[in-house]
Design a protein around this motif. Structure first.
Motif, PDB file in Angstrom:
ATOM      1  N   GLY A  97      63.868 -28.492  31.939  1.00  0.00           N
ATOM      2  CA  GLY A  97      63.282 -29.323  32.979  1.00  0.00           C
ATOM      3  C   GLY A  97      61.783 -29.511  32.895  1.00  0.00           C
ATOM      4  N   LYS A  98      61.142 -28.890  31.916  1.00  0.00           N
ATOM      5  CA  LYS A  98      59.687 -28.989  31.787  1.00  0.00           C
ATOM      6  C   LYS A  98      59.324 -29.841  30.572  1.00  0.00           C
ATOM      7  CE  LYS A  98      58.944 -24.412  33.814  1.00  0.00           C
ATOM      8  NZ  LYS A  98      58.375 -23.055  33.589  1.00  0.00           N
ATOM      9  N   PRO A  99      58.275 -30.676  30.690  1.00  0.00           N
ATOM     10  CA  PRO A  99      57.863 -31.491  29.542  1.00  0.00           C
ATOM     11  C   PRO A  99      57.509 -30.606  28.347  1.00  0.00           C
ATOM     12  CG  PRO A  99      56.753 -32.213  31.552  1.00  0.00           C
ATOM     13  CD  PRO A  99      57.432 -30.918  31.881  1.00  0.00           C
ATOM     14  N   TRP A 100      57.966 -31.004  27.173  1.00  0.00           N
ATOM     15  CA  TRP A 100      57.659 -30.236  25.976  1.00  0.00           C
ATOM     16  C   TRP A 100      56.349 -30.694  25.345  1.00  0.00           C
ATOM     17  CZ3 TRP A 100      58.858 -25.798  23.991  1.00  0.00           C
ATOM     18  CH2 TRP A 100      58.596 -25.523  22.650  1.00  0.00           C
ATOM     19  N   PHE A 101      56.091 -31.997  25.376  1.00  0.00           N
ATOM     20  CA  PHE A 101      54.884 -32.541  24.772  1.00  0.00           C
ATOM     21  C   PHE A 101      53.929 -33.089  25.838  1.00  0.00           C
ATOM     22  CE2 PHE A 101      58.209 -33.416  21.543  1.00  0.00           C
ATOM     23  CZ  PHE A 101      57.683 -32.691  20.487  1.00  0.00           C
ATOM     24  N   THR A 102      52.663 -33.029  25.527  1.00  0.00           N
ATOM     25  CA  THR A 102      51.654 -33.840  26.203  1.00  0.00           C
ATOM     26  C   THR A 102      51.267 -34.922  25.199  1.00  0.00           C
ATOM     27  OG1 THR A 102      50.809 -31.980  27.499  1.00  0.00           O
ATOM     28  CG2 THR A 102      49.367 -33.890  27.236  1.00  0.00           C
ATOM     29  N   GLY A 128      54.197 -25.297  17.619  1.00  0.00           N
ATOM     30  CA  GLY A 128      52.947 -25.220  18.373  1.00  0.00           C
ATOM     31  C   GLY A 128      52.286 -26.566  18.596  1.00  0.00           C
ATOM     32  N   ALA A 129      52.865 -27.619  18.022  1.00  0.00           N
ATOM     33  CA  ALA A 129      52.272 -28.960  18.142  1.00  0.00           C
ATOM     34  C   ALA A 129      52.801 -29.636  19.401  1.00  0.00           C
ATOM     35  CB  ALA A 129      52.615 -29.783  16.908  1.00  0.00           C
ATOM     36  N   LYS A 130      52.203 -29.297  20.520  1.00  0.00           N
ATOM     37  CA  LYS A 130      52.723 -29.804  21.796  1.00  0.00           C
ATOM     38  C   LYS A 130      51.811 -30.843  22.459  1.00  0.00           C
ATOM     39  CE  LYS A 130      55.197 -25.496  22.557  1.00  0.00           C
ATOM     40  NZ  LYS A 130      55.264 -24.237  23.316  1.00  0.00           N
ATOM     41  N   ARG A 131      50.584 -30.955  21.977  1.00  0.00           N
ATOM     42  CA  ARG A 131      49.695 -32.006  22.479  1.00  0.00           C
ATOM     43  C   ARG A 131      49.501 -32.981  21.329  1.00  0.00           C
ATOM     44  NH1 ARG A 131      46.226 -32.978  26.707  1.00  0.00           N
ATOM     45  NH2 ARG A 131      44.374 -34.227  26.209  1.00  0.00           N
ATOM     46  N   ILE A 132      50.231 -34.091  21.381  1.00  0.00           N
ATOM     47  CA  ILE A 132      50.345 -34.950  20.211  1.00  0.00           C
ATOM     48  C   ILE A 132      49.785 -36.352  20.462  1.00  0.00           C
ATOM     49  CG2 ILE A 132      52.360 -33.723  19.320  1.00  0.00           C
ATOM     50  CD1 ILE A 132      54.063 -36.054  20.385  1.00  0.00           C
ATOM     51  N   ALA A 133      49.404 -36.977  19.383  1.00  0.00           N
ATOM     52  CA  ALA A 133      49.008 -38.383  19.400  1.00  0.00           C
ATOM     53  C   ALA A 133      49.932 -39.119  18.445  1.00  0.00           C
ATOM     54  CB  ALA A 133      47.556 -38.534  18.956  1.00  0.00           C
ATOM     55  N   VAL A 134      50.366 -40.297  18.843  1.00  0.00           N
ATOM     56  CA  VAL A 134      51.229 -41.130  17.997  1.00  0.00           C
ATOM     57  C   VAL A 134      50.437 -42.370  17.622  1.00  0.00           C
ATOM     58  CG1 VAL A 134      53.443 -42.306  17.784  1.00  0.00           C
ATOM     59  CG2 VAL A 134      53.248 -40.287  19.272  1.00  0.00           C
ATOM     60  N   TYR A 135      50.192 -42.532  16.333  1.00  0.00           N
ATOM     61  CA  TYR A 135      49.399 -43.686  15.895  1.00  0.00           C
ATOM     62  C   TYR A 135      50.327 -44.762  15.341  1.00  0.00           C
ATOM     63  CZ  TYR A 135      45.703 -46.497  13.952  1.00  0.00           C
ATOM     64  OH  TYR A 135      44.848 -47.540  13.673  1.00  0.00           O
ATOM     65  N   THR A 136      49.935 -46.003  15.533  1.00  0.00           N
ATOM     66  CA  THR A 136      50.760 -47.148  15.174  1.00  0.00           C
ATOM     67  C   THR A 136      51.258 -47.071  13.732  1.00  0.00           C
ATOM     68  OG1 THR A 136      49.485 -48.522  16.697  1.00  0.00           O
ATOM     69  CG2 THR A 136      50.836 -49.665  15.075  1.00  0.00           C
TER      70      THR A 136
END
Length: 330
Positions: A66-71, A35-43
């Motif tokens: 063909g569809k993006p999995w993550f935002t 369910g973690a599809k809107r993610i932030a990646v921190y340094t």
């Protein structure tokens, strides 16, 4: 959800048998992260190999049918929020602060961590060489050649945190290492130390993102080519033509001919049932394929490794697809 049938493709000749390459939809390995599809990646801390950017880029590029999995929330936006909250005094905020910033940006999960090793080193050794000094090699020379082994290792501790609940969904240390050898009388290319570390960091990023994402695996499936019962001349022609159409990637025609062959034999031919099952599996029609494999099994008078493998495989594929679809619908 309508899935794209990726399992098509080509025939490979292995000895006397033909095989079809089939794709199977697999669920994300880390089910809790589905369910973690809107993610932030921190340094990442101590990130001298660009692992943060690699994970962010690969997450943004991840596709399922063909569809993006993550935002992916941009790190620029994340840093801006941290600055506005005056939480980034040293350039690296703690995890709780980053989670709070991610929450303000609407992220559901945070990826962060640290690079724990990024090293490349060279060691040297010699190898013997043999050189003829005349045409018949009655006289020869043995000499040493200098050689080098380049070793590289990258490891990183990666965490995936559920922002809403504050729970750690994934925490593990991922490691990749590799060795390259070159002797100085060879033109063999080996990567520079920087290229080696970059390659291993990319492998870690690929592996991590795949564990979070439903994906396809591929395998070769054998076809049966010889009549198993007393085929008429017309039935032999149907089987031969069906196999040719499969070879040419014409699964629609192969399905039509194998269906006609199965009906013509009173649904008694396990070869017709099995090959039609392979076509159905190739098209992603897994339940139909299972029914045909079970029919082939009932018609086969003795154990058949190819049919047995198909029944086991199709059961696994159906379960995997169900799990993947459940994740995709979260």
């Amino acid at each position: 959800m309508k899935l794209v049938a990726l399992a098509l493709v080509f025939l490979v000749f292995t000895g006397c048998s033909k095989t079809v390459r089939i794709a199977s939809l697999q669920p994300a390995e880390i089910d809790r992260a589905a369910g973690a599809k809107r993610i932030a990646v921190y340094t990442f801390r101590h990130d001298t190999v660009g692992l943060t950017e690699k994970i962010e880029t690969k997450a943004a590029a991840a596709r399922v049918d063909g569809k993006p999995w993550f935002t992916v929330i941009s790190r620029g936006d994340l840093s801006k929020i941290l600055e506005e909250l005056r939480l980034q005094e040293s350039g690296l905020a703690d995890e709780e602060q980053v989670v709070e910033a991610g929450k303000l940006l609407g992220a559901t999960a945070l990826i962060t961590g640290s690079v724990t090793a990024a090293d490349a080193e060279d060691s040297y050794y010699t190898e013997k060489r043999f050189e003829c000094l005349d045409k018949k090699c009655k006289e020869y020379n043995i000499f040493d050649v200098s050689c080098m082994e380049r070793s590289a290792v990258v490891s990183a501790h990666i965490r995936l945190v559920d922002i809403a609940k504050g729970e750690v969904l994934f925490a593990d240390t991922l490691k990749r290492s590799r060795h390259w050898n070159r002797c100085f009388d060879s033109s063999t290319h080996i990567p520079t130390k920087g290229e080696a570390l970059d390659l291993l960091a990319n492998e870690i990023a690929d592996h991590f993102i795949q564990r979070l994402t439903p994906h396809y695996t591929y395998h070769e499936v054998e076809l049966l080519e010889e009549p198993d019962i007393d085929y008429s001349a017309e039935e032999k022609k149907l089987l031969k033509n069906a196999l040719t159409f499969i070879e040419h990637g014409r699964y629609d025609k192969a399905e039509q001919l194998l269906g006609e062959l199965l009906r013509s034999t009173g649904e008694q031919s396990y070869v017709a049932a099995y090959d039609l099952g392979v076509v159905k599996e190739t098209k992603g029609e897994l339940e139909a394929a299972r029914s045909l494999y079970l029919l082939a099994d009932r018609n086969c008078p003795e154990p058949n490794e190819t049919i047995d493998a198909a029944i086991v495989r199709i059961q696994q594929s159906i379960r995997a697809k169900e799990s993947a679809l459940k994740q995709m619908n979260q």
